[in-house]
Design an enzyme around this catalytic site. Structure first.
Site, short mmCIF file in Angstrom:
data_model
loop_
_atom_site.label_atom_id
_atom_site.label_comp_id
_atom_site.label_asym_id
_atom_site.label_seq_id
_atom_site.Cartn_x
_atom_site.Cartn_y
_atom_site.Cartn_z
N ARG A 1 0.86 -1.18 0.00
CA ARG A 1 0.00 0.00 0.00
C ARG A 1 0.90 1.24 0.00
O ARG A 1 1.93 1.27 0.69
CB ARG A 1 -0.90 0.03 1.24
CG ARG A 1 -2.08 -0.92 1.19
CD ARG A 1 -3.12 -0.53 0.14
NE ARG A 1 -4.28 -1.41 0.11
CZ ARG A 1 -4.39 -2.51 -0.64
NH1 ARG A 1 -3.41 -2.87 -1.45
NH2 ARG A 1 -5.50 -3.23 -0.61
N GLU B 1 -4.51 7.22 -5.08
CA GLU B 1 -4.72 6.48 -6.34
C GLU B 1 -6.04 6.93 -6.96
O GLU B 1 -7.01 7.11 -6.23
CB GLU B 1 -4.74 4.98 -6.06
CG GLU B 1 -3.39 4.50 -5.54
CD GLU B 1 -3.32 2.99 -5.32
OE1 GLU B 1 -4.29 2.28 -5.65
OE2 GLU B 1 -2.29 2.53 -4.80
N HIS C 1 -1.32 -0.13 -9.91
CA HIS C 1 -1.92 -1.07 -8.94
C HIS C 1 -2.48 -2.32 -9.64
O HIS C 1 -3.69 -2.57 -9.62
CB HIS C 1 -3.02 -0.37 -8.12
CG HIS C 1 -3.27 -1.04 -6.79
ND1 HIS C 1 -3.66 -0.37 -5.67
CD2 HIS C 1 -3.19 -2.36 -6.42
CE1 HIS C 1 -3.82 -1.22 -4.66
NE2 HIS C 1 -3.53 -2.44 -5.10
C1 DGY Z 1 -5.28 -6.34 -2.64
O1 DGY Z 1 -5.90 -7.39 -2.86
O2 DGY Z 1 -5.27 -5.80 -1.56
C2 DGY Z 1 -4.51 -5.76 -3.79
O3 DGY Z 1 -4.00 -4.53 -3.53
C3 DGY Z 1 -5.32 -5.79 -5.06
O4 DGY Z 1 -5.28 -7.10 -5.46
#
Ligand code: DGY
Length: 327
Positions: free
Chosen positions: A239, A268, A287
């Protein structure tokens, strides 16, 4: 006549997942490829028993306060930092996520990003496409070796361990830092536990695989980036807010570290004029860590199974805040 539970799905998702929901529930979908309008979600949450959400939906305490009969929020992602789980738990709402099914695809992407940033692959490809490949130059697009390098993994959960397994194939030495030591994985993967400052000082590549929590917010800031080697590469597929982006921009501009491979950002979508995108040694992806057709379909189906399980009185396969009913 038995009334079927009502569900709101905040985005178009694969048909396979809709079929799972349709067997047991009446549902409505935000039928666009953009995030649901928050005002619409605020209306829908009043009348449904279940929500199927994405990481782009802010499920806040204020939003939850509007729910009258909501029993489950089934997130189609492993990360759920967009959901106020504490507020949901207080209201007796089950939150679920989709761990496991995306581990290998996300680890593939993390490793692809590591290779791309280390060897400047997108930069080299851009140069070829733009007609700048006029001759073979001895030191053009020379990067950092991956084979034999030290990989520092922050967070040795499922995805971190899957990245460590890939590193073995490249003859890398793996060190890791995690909330708790994983002795079984240390033995199985041949990796070594170190504290965070040691990891930052020793690693040629630092790859982040911990969840975003109040404790990991800006875990990598100026002091941490200054500790890294000037030849080091930072990879973040977890993240964005785990890294202080302003400090990362300075680190790259001033050469505290060599490059960064990023799939996630503080905000984002990342605006096209963001300072990170003006830096030559940044490889930036939108992402897409889990974005294989099979994995995204499996994520949607698992979210649907979680949703249906709660709404039909079963234990969901992958809950976040489940407590078994008293016997
Ligand atoms: C998640 O699953 O948390 C990812 O960031 C997206 O697949």
């Amino acid at each position: 006549m038995v009334t079927r539970p009502r569900v709101y799905i905040t985005r178009r998702i694969p048909q396979e997942a809709l079929h799972i929901v349709a067997r047991h529930c009446d549902f409505e979908v935000w039928d666009r490829d953009e995030p649901v309008d928050p005002a619409v979600l605020a209306e829908k949450i009043r009348e449904v028993d279940g929500l199927l959400t994405l990481l782009t939906d802010a499920v806040t305490e204020d939003l939850l306060a509007r729910a009258r009969r909501l029993r489950v929020i089934a997130q189609m992602a492993v990360g759920y930092d967009n959901i106020d789980v504490e507020a949901a738990t207080r209201r007796g709402i089950v939150v679920t996520n989709t761990p496991g099914v995306l581990t290998e695809s996300t680890a593939d992407l993390a490793f692809a990003l590591l290779l791309a940033a280390a060897r400047q692959l997108p930069q080299a490809e851009r140069s070829l496409r733009e007609g700048r490949w006029t001759t073979w130059r001895p030191m053009e697009f020379t990067g950092q070796d991956v084979h034999g390098a030290v990989l520092g993994i922050i967070g040795l959960g499922r995805i971190g361990a899957a990245v460590a397994r890939r590193a073995a194939g490249f003859g890398m030495q793996v060190i890791y830092y995690s909330r708790s030591r994983k002795l079984d994985l240390e033995a199985a993967l041949g990796c070594r536990y170190v504290d965070l400052p040691t990891l930052l000082g020793e690693a040629d590549f630092v790859s982040i695989h911990c969840p975003l929590t109040p404790e990991t917010h800006h875990l990598i800031g100026e002091p941490e980036l200054r500790r890294m080697k000037p030849t080091a590469v930072l990879i973040n597929t977890a993240r964005g807010a785990i890294v202080d982006e302003a400090a990362l921009v300075r680190a790259l501009r001033e050469g505290w570290i060599w490059a960064a491979g990023l799939d996630v950002y503080h905000r984002e979508p990342l605006p096209a004029d963001h300072p990170l995108l003006g830096l030559e040694r940044v490889v930036a992806l939108p992402h897409i860590g889990s974005a294989s057709i099979r994995t995204r379909t499996r994520m949607a189906c698992l979210a649907a199974e979680n949703l249906v399980a709660v709404l039909t009185g079963q234990r969901p396969p992958t809950p976040v805040n489940w407590t078994d009913p008293a016997p």
